[in-house]
Design a protein around this motif. Structure first.
Motif, PDB file in Angstrom:
ATOM      1  N   SER A 202     160.795 -71.349  21.637  1.00  0.00           N
ATOM      2  CA  SER A 202     161.610 -70.756  21.171  1.00  0.00           C
ATOM      3  C   SER A 202     162.670 -71.389  20.313  1.00  0.00           C
ATOM      4  CB  SER A 202     162.502 -69.660  21.848  1.00  0.00           C
ATOM      5  OG  SER A 202     163.143 -70.104  22.828  1.00  0.00           O
TER       6      SER A 202
ATOM      7  N   ASP B 183     158.610 -68.395  16.915  1.00  0.00           N
ATOM      8  CA  ASP B 183     157.771 -67.751  17.704  1.00  0.00           C
ATOM      9  C   ASP B 183     156.788 -68.440  18.374  1.00  0.00           C
ATOM     10  OD1 ASP B 183     155.941 -68.265  15.502  1.00  0.00           O
ATOM     11  OD2 ASP B 183     156.256 -66.130  14.618  1.00  0.00           O
TER      12      ASP B 183
ATOM     13  N   SER C  41     161.553 -66.656  13.806  1.00  0.00           N
ATOM     14  CA  SER C  41     161.554 -65.316  14.303  1.00  0.00           C
ATOM     15  C   SER C  41     162.730 -64.620  13.962  1.00  0.00           C
ATOM     16  CB  SER C  41     161.127 -65.072  15.901  1.00  0.00           C
ATOM     17  OG  SER C  41     162.186 -65.563  16.549  1.00  0.00           O
TER      18      SER C  41
END
Length: 312
Positions: free
Chosen positions: A211, A273, A279
């Motif tokens: 992430s 992601d 994301s």
């Protein structure tokens, strides 16, 4: 085919023209920043250091905060020295405006040889007293790296942004004694938990967690470290990713803040992601992604899951 007197090198002409335009734009940016810095010094209605933010070469409003702080802390000519880690190609940095506008002497580090080569090709490198060093920084080598480059003692500004071991590296530094410290922090960890990623000299943000949200330390952790080293927390920038500390003997009229007062919930949506694509996570959704990662509670050096620490 090489160019002849009758056939000019079009690519060289274009490169020279673009270089000239870039130089003129840079000069205009510096002049505008200089005017804003002077205007900030004349203001009497500053309620927060967010009010003095402006960007010339910094990523967000750090240039304005730094200009204000160097005036408020009465940085001397001898102290007009900066050190910055993690500058990449130096197009965006916390210290380039200091180098060009204030004529400070400086030392910058980056872990990429390509970035260092790019810096040394720029005209600001020979026009100013800048030293650029290629190094992967950790707690064991940082003091020697700084000392070997010819820097020690009192300096005006230390800026730390290495996307990982920022807490541990600042803790380790003792070869210089900065008046002002700017350090990247991780807003996702929240305002209360005094935590950092566990120290790993080979820490790389993307490898640590897909992430890119698991890095650095919280605002309370840095407040704790600042107190240990004789510094007061002055503010976060309004983007919520850089903290500013001032050495206690140079506070003057500056008002220290508690971590909870200075906390800014960053709205930067840099999460990735599993495929490495943005994301666009925001708010508490960012914490949920990394809540099962281990962190170090800096007050007692205890290793604990982030979710457990935050649930206490």
């Amino acid at each position: 085919m090489s160019a002849t007197p009758e056939q000019p090198d079009i690519n060289a002409i274009v490169r020279n023209a673009m270089s000239s335009v870039h130089k003129r734009l840079s000069d205009m940016m510096v002049l505008q920043g200089r005017a804003l810095a002077i205007a900030n010094q004349q203001r009497t209605n500053i309620k927060s250091l967010h009010d003095v933010e402006f960007k010339v070469f910094s990523q967000f409003g750090e240039d304005g905060i730094i200009q204000y702080l160097i005036k408020e802390t009465n940085i001397s000519e001898e102290e007009s020295v900066f050190i910055e880690f993690g500058v990449e190609s130096y197009l965006e940095s916390n210290t380039r405006f200091l180098l060009i506008n204030n004529n400070w002497r400086g030392l910058v580090f980056d872990g990429s040889e390509r970035n260092l080569e790019s810096i040394k090709r720029q005209d600001f490198y020979w026009r100013n007293d800048l030293t650029a060093v290629h190094a992967w920084i950790d707690c064991d080598n940082i003091n020697q790296l700084i000392n070997n480059a010819g820097f020690s003692g009192d300096i005006g500004l230390l800026s730390i942004d290495i996307d990982g071991n920022d807490y541990w590296v600042w803790q380790a530094i003792d070869v210089v004694n900065p008046v002002i410290v700017a350090v990247e922090w991780n807003s996702v960890f929240g305002p209360e938990a005094a935590v950092s990623i566990p120290y790993d000299p080979k820490f790389y943000r993307t490898d640590a967690h897909y992430s890119n949200l698991y890095y650095g330390a919280s605002i309370s952790a840095f407040e704790y470290l600042g107190k240990q080293k004789g510094y007061s927390l002055i503010c976060s920038n309004s983007a919520g990713n850089n903290l500013f500390f001032v050495r206690n003997d140079r506070l003057g009229g500056l008002k220290p803040l508690k971590a909870q007062e200075a906390f800014v919930n960053s709205r930067i949506r840099e999460a990735r992601d599993l495929e490495g694509k943005l994301s666009y996570l925001s708010g508490d959704a960012r914490l949920k992604v990394i809540k099962d990662m281990y962190v170090t509670a800096v007050a007692n050096n205890e290793l604990i899951l982030l979710s457990e620490f935050l649930s206490e």
